[in-house]
Design an enzyme around this catalytic site. Structure first.
Site, PDB file in Angstrom:
ATOM      1  CG  ASN A   1      -9.023  -7.285   7.778  1.00 50.03           C
ATOM      2  OD1 ASN A   1      -9.259  -8.524   8.284  1.00 50.03           O
ATOM      3  ND2 ASN A   1      -9.655  -6.855   7.128  1.00 50.03           N
TER       4      ASN A   1
ATOM      5  CG  HIS B   1      -9.349  -8.410   1.843  1.00 50.31           C
ATOM      6  ND1 HIS B   1      -8.638  -7.661   2.103  1.00 50.31           N
ATOM      7  CD2 HIS B   1      -9.954  -9.251   2.358  1.00 50.31           C
ATOM      8  CE1 HIS B   1      -8.935  -7.854   3.891  1.00 50.31           C
ATOM      9  NE2 HIS B   1      -9.704  -8.227   3.584  1.00 50.31           N
TER      10      HIS B   1
ATOM     11  CG  ASP C   1      -1.413  -6.330   3.931  1.00 48.55           C
ATOM     12  OD1 ASP C   1      -1.924  -5.332   3.416  1.00 48.55           O
ATOM     13  OD2 ASP C   1      -2.287  -7.041   4.378  1.00 48.55           O
TER      14      ASP C   1
ATOM     15  CG  HIS D   1      -2.133  -1.336   1.448  1.00 52.99           C
ATOM     16  ND1 HIS D   1      -3.172  -1.229   0.486  1.00 52.99           N
ATOM     17  CD2 HIS D   1      -1.582  -1.917   1.378  1.00 52.99           C
ATOM     18  CE1 HIS D   1      -3.822  -2.222   1.022  1.00 52.99           C
ATOM     19  NE2 HIS D   1      -2.410  -3.406   1.595  1.00 52.99           N
ATOM     20  CG  LEU D   2       3.645   2.418  -2.991  1.00 54.28           C
ATOM     21  CD1 LEU D   2       4.063   2.929  -4.072  1.00 54.28           C
ATOM     22  CD2 LEU D   2       4.591   2.202  -1.909  1.00 54.28           C
TER      23      LEU D   2
HETATM   24  O1  DOR Z   1      -4.071  -4.441   7.730  1.00 52.69           O
HETATM   25  C1  DOR Z   1      -4.406  -4.385   6.354  1.00 52.69           C
HETATM   26  N1  DOR Z   1      -4.140  -3.300   6.044  1.00 52.69           N
HETATM   27  N2  DOR Z   1      -5.512  -5.176   5.637  1.00 52.69           N
HETATM   28  C2  DOR Z   1      -6.170  -4.801   4.965  1.00 52.69           C
HETATM   29  O2  DOR Z   1      -6.587  -5.576   4.132  1.00 52.69           O
HETATM   30  C3  DOR Z   1      -5.509  -3.533   4.308  1.00 52.69           C
HETATM   31  C4  DOR Z   1      -4.817  -2.515   4.385  1.00 52.69           C
HETATM   32  C5  DOR Z   1      -4.736  -0.960   4.470  1.00 52.69           C
HETATM   33  O3  DOR Z   1      -5.000  -0.580   3.146  1.00 52.69           O
HETATM   34  O4  DOR Z   1      -4.410  -0.157   5.554  1.00 52.69           O
HETATM   35 ZN    ZN Z   2      -6.032  -7.130   1.917  1.00 47.78          ZN
END
Ligand code: DOR
Ligand code: ZN
Length: 440
Positions: free
Chosen positions: A287, A188, A314, A71-72
């Site tokens: 998550n 997911h 992740d 996630h950037l």
């Molecule tokens: O822990 C998580 N963070 N699980 C996800 O599916 C999304 C991610 C997020 O974008 O922060």
């Molecule tokens: Zn996820």
């Protein structure tokens, strides 16, 4: 090759020569010198040429790591991470390619946003940034996004990550399109009806602490359903962040009956358990949630065995105010890019479950194959692109979130002493990280 990939190839470094002196490809045999010229491996051993030198001191040479799940946060949450800071974190972590998840703001559910992300990645130039396209418009799970248009723009992986594509008909259609387009859908897996208000793994710890449970079956039921749908559609499926014993069982079963399914596990699910919840520190909220020690054991074995194909971080940067608050209000997610290799060394190498060839497989080769990257995860051989990571297996270091390249600092490994360190990362022969720094 599609447009985006071709453009990325064109950003190759100018003609420079470099010698990696005294390195051990895959940690095997005596140290050798490796010559890199014009972005490719030009010689292994018996190098007489003069060139700039990176001292290996016997370090392990691996293909550059590929992260299918990063996630950037750009566009939208540049206060927590940007494509520039995330790319730096990736290079320092030994990565030469990352897949930037679509849950940005605006969502990467159209050509404009994915092209913007790819362009910023190229401008920064530290790692190949591949945009993930959303499966559904706005990640809402209701209407399929323009998969064809995004695929034409170079998108190879589609995911609503953060959300599950829970409607079976939408998932079926997404799989059918993905097959036709030659791309992969990454799910997911979380049945939302089973995780309403969920705060932690449904089990002893959550009951004791009074936290609403996230049952393993919410993941397993979706994975089982999607394996059946993928087989039915003749499509490939990728399962994000596998976290339970039951999911490993379902994957083993599905693979045995010929389903084209691949799966990833995160470093945090390979090391941490829900025993951590006792402190109520939201840095441990993620998550899918941290599971039990029994799950951790099974996940490690499944990764060693190939039932789970690869490691994906992740990497999920969050602002202080979104983490330093009460548990239920905190956002799920933890940083991962700069600790992934060390956690894999700790959980898989130092336990004897994987050798360095195995690390190359789960961190580089399999993720590159799953995403269809032709120039990543390649063997360390003459003529191959010099996307490489040099690892000191004997180093150890103490995690300090504030010292990471990421803007956010939410690491659950804070203060831990971890084994193994990335000495240098090379992207098409250009040094993108060395000695824990990004070269000027
Ligand atoms: O822990 C998580 N963070 N699980 C996800 O599916 C999304 C991610 C997020 O974008 O922060
Ligand atoms: Zn996820």
């Amino acid at each position: 090759m599609r447009e985006l990939a071709t453009e990325q190839m064109n950003t190759s470094s100018p003609a420079i020569s470099l010698i990696l002196r005294g390195v051990r490809p895959y940690g095997e045999g005596d140290p050798v010198d490796v010559l890199i010229r014009d972005g490719v491996i030009a010689g292994i051993g018996g190098i007489t040429e003069e060139a700039d030198v990176v001292e290996g001191n016997g370090a392990v040479l691996l293909p550059g790591f590929v992260d299918l799940h990063t996630h950037l946060r750009e566009p939208g949450r540049e206060d927590t991470e940007t494509i520039a800071t995330g790319s730096a974190a990736a290079a320092l972590g030994g990565y030469t390619a990352v897949f930037a998840m679509a849950n940005t703001n605006p969502v990467a559910d159209n050509e404009v946003v994915v092209q913007h992300v790819a362009r910023r990645g190229r401008e920064v130039g530290l790692v190949d940034v591949h945009p993930v396209g959303a499966v559904t418009v706005g990640l809402e799970g209701v209407k399929l996004a323009e998969l064809g248009t995004m695929a034409k723009a170079g998108v190879r992986v589609f995911s609503d990550d953060g959300h599950c594509v829970h409607d079976p008909l939408i998932m079926r259609r997404a799989l059918e399109y993905s097959r036709a387009l030659g791309v992969v859908v990454a799910q997911h897996a979380e049945e939302p009806r089973l995780t309403v208000g969920a705060q932690a793994h449904e089990g002893e710890q959550a009951s004791r602490l009074g936290l609403q449970g996230w049952p393993a079956a919410a993941e397993e039921s979706i994975v089982a359903r999607d394996c059946l749908l993928a087989l039915h559609a003749g499509a490939r499926l990728h399962v994000c962040h596998v976290s339970t014993t039951g999911t490993a069982d379902v994957l083993r079963w599905a693979k045995a009956r010929g389903t084209e399914v691949s799966a990833e596990v995160t470093p945090h699910h390979l090391l941490l358990t829900d025993d951590r919840l006792g402190t109520y520190d939201p840095v441990n909220k993620v998550n899918p949630p941290l599971r039990t020690a029994a799950d951790v054991k099974v996940l490690r074995e499944a990764l060693a065995e190939g039932v789970i194909d690869c490691v994906a971080t992740d990497h999920a940067p969050h602002a202080v105010q979104d983490k330093d608050c009460e548990w239920s209000a905190a956002r799920p997610g933890m940083l991962g890019l700069q600790t992934a290799l060390s956690i894999v060394v700790e959980t898989m190498v130092n336990t004897g479950l994987l050798d360095w060839r195995g690390v190359a497989r789960v961190m580089s080769e399999r993720p590159a194959e799953i995403a269809g990257l032709p120039d990543q995860g390649r063997p360390i051989e003459v003529g191959e692109p010099a996307n490489l990571t040099l690892v000191d297996p004997d180093a150890s270091w103490t995690v300090r979130g504030a010292a990471f390249a990421s803007i956010a600092a939410n690491t659950p490994f804070e203060g831990m002493e971890l084994p193994g360190a990335v000495v240098a990362t090379l992207l098409r022969g250009r040094v993108t990280a060395v000695g824990g720094r990004i070269p000027a």
